[in-house]
Write an enzyme that holds these catalytic residues in place. Structure first.
Site, PDB file in Angstrom:
ATOM      1  N   GLY A   1       0.473  -0.859  -0.303  1.00 21.34           N
ATOM      2  CA  GLY A   1      -0.111  -0.135  -0.116  1.00 21.34           C
ATOM      3  C   GLY A   1       0.885   0.955  -0.073  1.00 21.34           C
TER       4      GLY A   1
ATOM      5  N   ILE B   1       1.241   4.087   2.447  1.00 16.20           N
ATOM      6  CA  ILE B   1       2.779   3.945   3.341  1.00 16.20           C
ATOM      7  C   ILE B   1       3.148   2.730   3.415  1.00 16.20           C
ATOM      8  CG2 ILE B   1       2.832   4.186   5.356  1.00 16.20           C
ATOM      9  CD1 ILE B   1       0.323   6.311   6.126  1.00 16.20           C
TER      10      ILE B   1
ATOM     11  N   ASN C   1      -2.593  -9.003   0.342  1.00 13.69           N
ATOM     12  CA  ASN C   1      -3.389  -9.659  -0.307  1.00 13.69           C
ATOM     13  C   ASN C   1      -3.453  -8.635  -1.764  1.00 13.69           C
ATOM     14  OD1 ASN C   1      -4.814  -8.001  -0.648  1.00 13.69           O
ATOM     15  ND2 ASN C   1      -6.108  -8.744   1.383  1.00 13.69           N
TER      16      ASN C   1
ATOM     17  N   LEU D   1       0.413  -2.880   9.098  1.00 12.94           N
ATOM     18  CA  LEU D   1      -0.123  -1.835   8.274  1.00 12.94           C
ATOM     19  C   LEU D   1      -1.604  -2.717   7.390  1.00 12.94           C
ATOM     20  CD1 LEU D   1       2.196  -0.489   9.022  1.00 12.94           C
ATOM     21  CD2 LEU D   1       2.606   0.797   7.235  1.00 12.94           C
TER      22      LEU D   1
ATOM     23  N   ALA E   1      -0.773   0.028  13.703  1.00 13.47           N
ATOM     24  CA  ALA E   1      -1.222   1.474  13.098  1.00 13.47           C
ATOM     25  C   ALA E   1      -1.780   1.576  12.838  1.00 13.47           C
ATOM     26  CB  ALA E   1      -1.165   1.857  10.963  1.00 13.47           C
TER      27      ALA E   1
ATOM     28  N   TYR F   1     -15.395   2.527  11.124  1.00 15.22           N
ATOM     29  CA  TYR F   1     -13.567   2.461  10.967  1.00 15.22           C
ATOM     30  C   TYR F   1     -13.127   2.954  11.937  1.00 15.22           C
ATOM     31  CZ  TYR F   1      -9.526   4.223   8.676  1.00 15.22           C
ATOM     32  OH  TYR F   1      -8.536   4.209   8.798  1.00 15.22           O
TER      33      TYR F   1
ATOM     34  N   LYS G   1     -11.205   0.547  14.032  1.00 16.80           N
ATOM     35  CA  LYS G   1      -9.680   0.783  14.935  1.00 16.80           C
ATOM     36  C   LYS G   1      -9.496   1.187  16.290  1.00 16.80           C
ATOM     37  CE  LYS G   1      -6.876   0.953  11.964  1.00 16.80           C
ATOM     38  NZ  LYS G   1      -5.759   0.068  11.331  1.00 16.80           N
TER      39      LYS G   1
END
Ligand code: UDP
Length: 331
Positions: A12, A14, A34, A78, A119, A151, A155
Site C-alpha cells: 500500500g 504507507i 493480499n 499496516l 497502524a 471504521y 480501529k
C-alpha cells in the site's frame, strides 16, 4: 537476529514507502499483502532487491502469517481497509479486515513475542470538537446508523486489543495514529482529498469540495510519516504507548483546493458538492469539522518536527500523477 522486518499491507501507500526506508536502513524486508487495494507496482524499486521479499497472501491466513511473524524481528501491521469512501461503500468487508486482521496479527506477535507496531488512524478521535487531539483525549462517535463510525470503532477496538496484549503479556506493541498523510503512490480511488484534488487539477476538471469546504485538516508528507514510524518502532520506550503522527499546518479544504489550483496553474473551477451527493450510500453523512494533531508526545520521544511543507506535498503528488495525465491526454 538477522534484522528482518515484516510489513503487513506493505504494497500500500504507507507500507511501500516504509519498506524502502527499511531497506535503506539495512533491514531484510518481507511484505505480506493480499493486493486488494495495494499494488505490486508500488514495490517496483524493491522487487529485485536481495533483501526484499513479497508474499501475496492475507493476514487472516494463519498458516501463511505465522512463519513470517516467527522469522521477523519487528512487525509493522499496516494491512487494513482505509479511506472514507471505501469504508462507507464496503462497511462489512472493511470492518472484518480491520478487526479480524489485527486480532490474528497481534496473536501471532504474542505467540512469538515480537516487537510490533500497529497502524491506527486519527479517525479514532471521531467528532471530538477539540481544537487539537492529544493521545489521551476522548473518542467521540455518532450513531451506528452512520457507517463512517464503523471504521473509527474498529480501529479503536484494534487499539484496545493491542493495549490489552501489552498489559496482559507484556507484548512490546506501539500504536501509531496516522493523520492525513500524502505523497507519491497514494490512490485517488478511495476519496482521499489531496490526490483527488491534484489529479482533478492536472486534468483541469472541476475540483469537488464537499460541503462548505470550511472543514479543515493538517497534512503530513509520507517521508515525515515514515521517518517517525521507523524511529518509534526502533525505540524501546515506545512499547505500550499510543502516538499521533501528523502535520502542524491547518488548512480548510476550500483553501486547499485554491492552493492546488494556483500551484499547478490549473484552470479547474471549484464545485461545492453536498455530502449527500458525494456519499450516496450514506444518509446524513457526518464529517469532522476540524482535525489537528497534538504531536508533543512524539516530539518528546523522538524529536519529531515535520520537514516537508504543504507545497512540497502537492508537488510530490503532482509529480506522481502527471505522467498519468500525459498518457491520458495522448490517447
Ligand atoms: N473531501 C472533499 N472532496 C473530495 C474528497 C474529500 O472535499 O473529493 C473532503 C472530505 O469530505 C473531508 C476532507 O476532504 O472533509 C478530508 O477527506 P479525506 O477523505 O482525505 O480524509 P478524512 O480526513 O476525512 O479522513
Amino acid at each position: 537476529m538477522d534484522n528482518t522486518s515484516l510489513i503487513t499491507g506493505g504494497a500500500g501507500f504507507i507500507g511501500s514507502h516504509l519498506a524502502e526506508r527499511l531497506i535503506q536502513e539495512g533491514h531484510n524486508v518481507v511484505v505480506l499483502d493480499n493486493l486488494s487495494t495495494g499494488h505490486k507496482a508500488n514495490l517496483n524499486k524493491l522487487l529485485s532487491h536481495p533483501r526484499f521479499r513479497l508474499v501475496v497472501g492475507d493476514v487472516t491466513d494463519v498458516q501463511c502469517l505465522a512463519p513470517l511473524v516467527r522469522h521477523a524481528d519487528v512487525v509493522f501491521h499496516l494491512a487494513a481497509s482505509v479511506g472514507v469512501k471505501l469504508i462507507v461503500e464496503k462497511p462489512l468487508t472493511s470492518m472484518m479486515n480491520n478487526l479480524r486482521g489485527t486480532e490474528v496479527v497481534l496473536e501471532q506477535a504474542r505467540r512469538w513475542h515480537k516487537r510490533i507496531l500497529l497502524a491506527s488512524t486519527s479517525e479514532v478521535y471521531g467528532k471530538n470538537p477539540a481544537s487539537s487531539f492529544a493521545e489521551d483525549d476522548d473518542l467521540v462517535y455518532g450513531n451506528t446508523s452512520k457507517t463512517r463510525w464503523s471504521y473509527a470503532c474498529a480501529k479503536a477496538m484494534d487499539e484496545f486489543m493491542a493495549i490489552a496484549h501489552y498489559r496482559e503479556s507484556g507484548l512490546p506493541v506501539s500504536v501509531v495514529r496516522f493523520f492525513n498523510t500524502v505523497g507519491a503512490r497514494q490512490s485517488n480511488q478511495y476519496g482521499m482529498v489531496l490526490p483527488t484534488f491534484v489529479s482533478q487539477a492536472l486534468r483541469n476538471e472541476p475540483i469537488t469540495v464537499h460541503g462548505t469546504g470550511l472543514q479543515s485538516r493538517t497534512f503530513t508528507h509520507i517521508n515525515d510519516t515514515v521517518d517517525a514510524t521507523y524511529r518509534l518502532a526502533m525505540h524501546s520506550d515506545a512499547a505500550g504507548e499510543v502516538y499521533n503522527i501528523g502535520g502542524s499546518t491547518e488548512i480548510s479544504i476550500i483553501e486547499l483546493a485554491k492552493l492546488i489550483c494556483r500551484r499547478l496553474k490549473s484552470t479547474s473551477r471549484i464545485d461545492l458538492v453536498p455530502y449527500e451527493q458525494a456519499f450516496t450510500s450514506e444518509q446524513g453523512f457526518e464529517d469532522m469539522p476540524r482535525r489537528v494533531p497534538n504531536c508533543d508526545k512524539l516530539d518528546h520521544l523522538i524529536k519529531f518536527q515535520p520537514q516537508f511543507t504543504l507545497t512540497d506535498m502537492i508537488d510530490s503528488v503532482a509529480d506522481y500523477y502527471r505522467p498519468v495525465r500525459e498518457t491520458a491526454a495522448a490517447v
